[in-house]
Every structure is written in C-alpha cells, then in structure tokens.
Design a protein around this motif. Structure first.
Motif, mmCIF file in Angstrom:
data_model
loop_
_atom_site.group_PDB
_atom_site.id
_atom_site.type_symbol
_atom_site.label_atom_id
_atom_site.label_comp_id
_atom_site.label_asym_id
_atom_site.label_seq_id
_atom_site.Cartn_x
_atom_site.Cartn_y
_atom_site.Cartn_z
ATOM 1 N N UNK A 254 13.225 20.330 10.856
ATOM 2 C CA UNK A 254 11.787 20.143 11.096
ATOM 3 C C UNK A 254 11.363 18.716 10.777
ATOM 4 N N UNK A 255 11.898 18.160 9.693
ATOM 5 C CA UNK A 255 11.568 16.785 9.305
ATOM 6 C C UNK A 255 11.980 15.803 10.402
ATOM 7 N N UNK A 256 13.184 15.977 10.934
ATOM 8 C CA UNK A 256 13.680 15.085 11.997
ATOM 9 C C UNK A 256 12.804 15.223 13.243
ATOM 10 N N UNK A 257 12.439 16.456 13.596
ATOM 11 C CA UNK A 257 11.552 16.673 14.747
ATOM 12 C C UNK A 257 10.216 15.952 14.540
ATOM 13 N N UNK A 258 9.639 16.095 13.348
ATOM 14 C CA UNK A 258 8.360 15.439 13.053
ATOM 15 C C UNK A 258 8.490 13.918 13.085
ATOM 16 N N UNK A 259 9.595 13.392 12.574
ATOM 17 C CA UNK A 259 9.825 11.940 12.609
ATOM 18 C C UNK A 259 9.927 11.454 14.055
ATOM 19 N N UNK A 260 10.607 12.239 14.894
ATOM 20 C CA UNK A 260 10.730 11.875 16.307
ATOM 21 C C UNK A 260 9.393 11.859 17.007
ATOM 22 N N UNK A 261 8.557 12.844 16.722
ATOM 23 C CA UNK A 261 7.228 12.895 17.343
ATOM 24 C C UNK A 261 6.350 11.743 16.893
ATOM 25 N N UNK A 262 6.415 11.418 15.594
ATOM 26 C CA UNK A 262 5.542 10.380 15.034
ATOM 27 C C UNK A 262 6.131 8.981 15.193
ATOM 28 N N UNK A 263 7.412 8.909 15.546
ATOM 29 C CA UNK A 263 8.060 7.605 15.666
ATOM 30 C C UNK A 263 8.303 6.953 14.313
ATOM 31 N N UNK A 264 8.373 7.761 13.254
ATOM 32 C CA UNK A 264 8.564 7.222 11.910
ATOM 33 C C UNK A 264 9.912 7.574 11.337
ATOM 34 N N UNK A 265 10.061 7.301 10.061
ATOM 35 C CA UNK A 265 11.310 7.572 9.378
ATOM 36 C C UNK A 265 11.111 8.522 8.221
ATOM 37 N N UNK A 266 12.149 8.659 7.416
ATOM 38 C CA UNK A 266 12.109 9.480 6.217
ATOM 39 C C UNK A 266 12.798 8.705 5.114
ATOM 40 N N UNK A 267 12.593 9.147 3.888
ATOM 41 C CA UNK A 267 13.166 8.448 2.751
ATOM 42 C C UNK A 267 14.487 9.040 2.309
ATOM 43 N N UNK A 268 15.443 8.175 2.010
ATOM 44 C CA UNK A 268 16.713 8.593 1.427
ATOM 45 C C UNK A 268 16.720 8.136 -0.021
ATOM 46 N N UNK A 269 16.922 9.096 -0.928
ATOM 47 C CA UNK A 269 16.983 8.817 -2.360
ATOM 48 C C UNK A 269 18.252 9.417 -2.942
ATOM 49 N N UNK B 190 0.824 -1.205 0.000
ATOM 50 C CA UNK B 190 0.000 0.000 0.000
ATOM 51 C C UNK B 190 0.859 1.257 0.000
ATOM 52 N N UNK B 191 0.338 2.323 -0.613
ATOM 53 C CA UNK B 191 1.061 3.588 -0.711
ATOM 54 C C UNK B 191 1.059 4.321 0.630
ATOM 55 N N UNK B 192 2.070 5.143 0.822
ATOM 56 C CA UNK B 192 2.209 5.944 2.036
ATOM 57 C C UNK B 192 2.853 7.264 1.654
ATOM 58 N N UNK B 193 2.801 8.232 2.560
ATOM 59 C CA UNK B 193 3.442 9.525 2.356
ATOM 60 C C UNK B 193 4.727 9.558 3.181
ATOM 61 N N UNK B 194 5.806 10.049 2.578
ATOM 62 C CA UNK B 194 7.113 9.996 3.237
ATOM 63 C C UNK B 194 7.924 11.235 2.865
ATOM 64 N N UNK B 195 8.470 11.969 3.862
ATOM 65 C CA UNK B 195 9.378 13.070 3.533
ATOM 66 C C UNK B 195 10.680 12.490 2.983
ATOM 67 N N UNK B 196 11.271 13.172 2.012
ATOM 68 C CA UNK B 196 12.497 12.677 1.388
ATOM 69 C C UNK B 196 13.700 13.519 1.761
ATOM 70 N N UNK B 197 14.823 12.850 1.897
ATOM 71 C CA UNK B 197 16.109 13.494 2.123
ATOM 72 C C UNK B 197 17.008 13.055 0.961
ATOM 73 N N UNK B 198 16.998 13.788 -0.162
ATOM 74 C CA UNK B 198 17.841 13.406 -1.300
ATOM 75 C C UNK B 198 19.320 13.617 -0.972
ATOM 76 N N UNK B 199 20.147 12.633 -1.316
ATOM 77 C CA UNK B 199 21.579 12.671 -1.021
ATOM 78 C C UNK B 199 22.381 12.185 -2.215
#
Length: 196
Positions: free
Chosen positions: A34-49, A4-13
């Motif tokens: 801000x992304x890291x703070x939001x990930x910490x609050x939600x207990x989730x991760x972010x995408x590396x591309x 299933x699809x999900x929404x994920x903030x990206x950190x392009x590197x």
C-alpha cells in the motif's frame, strides 16, 4: 541544517541507505505494498531507517532517529510473485515523532537534513587519498554509475565511500547522522587508518 518538517512513511530495515546509493527491495507485506502504491500515486518517496529493535516483517520495528528518503527508480515482479523495487537514496532526515497506522505502517514527522552549508563542498587536500581510493574502487567495480563522478565534491566522495566500504551498520548509521561532509570524510579516513 534542518529544513521544514514533513510526514513520511517509514520502511525500517536491517540496512542503512545513504544519499545517492541504490538498494534492491522485495515487498510482500500489505502495509508496504500500500505504501508503494501511495508513493507512486503521489510521486513521492518513503523513508528507510535502520532497525534498532525488532524485525523487518511482522510487528512494527523501532527505527533509528535518522534515515534517508528512498525514491523508486524501477520495479518488477519476481518469479515467486513478490514486488521487487530498485530505490535510490535522496535526502537525509531526522525523525521528530512516529505513529503507527492500524495497518502497522510506521509514519514519521521528519525534519530534512542537508549538509552543513558552512562547509565547503570542495574536497580538502587532507582527504585527497579518499578520492583516489574511491576512484580505484569504482574502476574495479566497473559498473556504470547513473551520475557522473564528482571526485572534488566532499559530500559525494563521502557518501560513495559510506556506500561501498565494508562498514558495519552502526558505522554507516553514524556517518549518516553527520551534517558536515568534511567530518564524515575524516571519520572514514580515521577508520581506514585504524584498520591498517
């Protein structure tokens, strides 16, 4: 197979993160703080591309269509006041579409990718040489891996080699995009044979 699809903030590197691999990051731009703070609050991760066009800082870069979810394992502040993160790759994803927030953060709708369930996770005899190569590389490196070695698991062996071998970013990206762990191992074996 896609999930299933999900929404994920990206950190392009200018790097490719593969599942199970660790990566150290230094965060200084407001959008990523801000992304890291939001990930910490939600207990989730972010995408590396991998960045296909652009730079890591400034104007949003164009990310590759496949990436890996990064989960934060540890964080600290550097002597120069920057946030340093230790992340580990978790699940692969395929970017379906992206949008850029007014902060410059790229957010993607992604479909999670898992290794092909039709492919046995057991290492095939023709790839035993790769498991032995990995065993020797890990012995020479000496550092303790947080997870126990799984030398009979085709996916684990492939990801560890993709992490540790001196591959170009396009080569590593090509491996990341493969769903079949046995095809991934065969590409690694073919690449090693070509370099001999």
């Amino acid at each position: 197979m896609p999930e299933a699809a999900a929404s994920l903030p990206l950190f392009p590197l200018h790097a490719v993160l593969v599942p199970g691999a660790a990566l150290d990051l230094r965060i200084f731009e407001r959008r990523y703080l801000d992304m890291v703070r939001d990930c910490g609050r939600a207990g989730g991760g972010f995408g590396v591309c991998l960045i296909l066009d652009g730079d890591e800082a400034g104007t949003p870069a164009t990310p590759a269509a496949f990436g890996t979810e990064a989960l934060i394992e540890d964080f600290d502040t550097t002597l120069d006041g920057l946030l340093s993160l230790r992340v580990r790759g978790r699940r692969r994803f395929h970017v379906l579409r992206t949008r850029v927030r007014d902060t410059g953060l790229v957010v993607a709708d992604v479909a999670w990718r898992e290794d092909d369930p039709g492919a046995s996770p057991r290492l095939r005899p023709e790839h035993a040489l790769l498991a032995e190569l990995l065993r020797r590389m890990l012995e020479q490196a000496g550092g303790a891996d947080p997870a126990p070695p799984l030398f009979e698991d085709a996916a684990w062996v492939g990801w560890r080699l993709a992490e540790l071998l001196p591959l170009s970013m396009p080569q590593r990206q090509a491996l990341l995009q493969l769903d079949d762990p046995h095809v991934r191992l065969q590409q690694l074996l073919d690449g090693i044979a070509e370099n001999d």
